[in-house]
Design an enzyme around this catalytic site. Structure first.
Site, PDB file in Angstrom:
ATOM      1  N   ASP A 157      42.022  33.390  38.686  1.00  0.00           N
ATOM      2  CA  ASP A 157      42.239  34.834  38.747  1.00  0.00           C
ATOM      3  C   ASP A 157      42.653  35.324  37.371  1.00  0.00           C
ATOM      4  OD1 ASP A 157      41.637  35.030  41.445  1.00  0.00           O
ATOM      5  OD2 ASP A 157      43.714  34.744  42.078  1.00  0.00           O
ATOM      6  N   ASP A 171      36.896  38.382  44.320  1.00  0.00           N
ATOM      7  CA  ASP A 171      37.759  39.124  45.242  1.00  0.00           C
ATOM      8  C   ASP A 171      37.327  40.588  45.327  1.00  0.00           C
ATOM      9  OD1 ASP A 171      39.296  36.835  45.605  1.00  0.00           O
ATOM     10  OD2 ASP A 171      40.670  37.352  43.986  1.00  0.00           O
TER      11      ASP A 171
END
Length: 198
Positions: A157, A171
């Site tokens: 991330d 995401d």
């Protein structure tokens, strides 16, 4: 999987009067069949999925190579920055103790979407499912190939808004696809292209 298909509202057999279904011309010849139209929708689904997957994969490669173990990069002051982290949980860092479970869920979602693909006659649904598929594939790739091990890998991330969880492009694709599906469902548009009213 069959239950998921039932909930999503996709019939096993396309209706005879669906948009793009075979119609007869004045000379008795078929003007257009539903199969080519359906194939185009499937092509859109996989094209969107491939695009989302490629963007996610490339962005993560750049982040790992250039940003990991380095100071975060401020994009819009302290409101948005790029910061590389490894997330063993679900989207936005939730449930890090259930990595294997989330991996199985992601794999199941991919299988369900691929099964639904042959029944698609709606362009908006093709785009929505394509985003879901691409995002699921992006994070599943991390689960399989990144440390600490197969099906237990931590997702990369890097998008870090202020006062919000860190996430990635996969995401984002999943969330956008999910929102589009909710909107289509509220409008009564089914994946097979029919419109129903409750």
């Amino acid at each position: 999987m069959a239950e998921a298909e039932r909930i999503i509202g996709t019939p096993d057999t396309p209706d005879a009067d669906r948009d793009g279904q075979e119609t007869a011309g004045t000379d008795g010849t078929a003007a257009e069949t539903g199969r080519p139209r359906g194939k185009r929708r499937v092509a859109v689904l996989f094209a969107v999925a491939a695009f989302a997957y490629a963007l996610d994969l490339i962005s993560k490669m750049i982040v790992v190579a250039k940003l990991e173990h380095h100071e975060p990069i401020e994009i819009i002051g302290d409101w948005l920055r790029f910061e590389a982290i490894r997330n063993a949980g679900a989207a936005f860092g939730f449930g890090e103790a259930f990595t294997v479970i989330f991996t199985v869920i992601a794999a199941s979602v991919i299988v369900v979407i691929i099964r639904l693909a042959r029944k698609l006659y709606s362009l908006p649904w093709s785009i929505a499912l394509g985003m879901l598929l691409g995002g699921a594939l992006g994070n599943l790739t991390d689960r399989i190939f990144r440390s600490p091990g197969v099906f237990q890998g931590a997702v990369v991330d890097f998008i870090a808004p202020k006062h919000f969880a860190v996430f990635n492009l996969a995401d984002s694709a999943i969330v956008c696809g999910g929102i589009l599906i909710v909107l289509l469902s509220f409008r009564g548009l089914d994946p097979d292209g029919t419109v129903h009213k409750d």
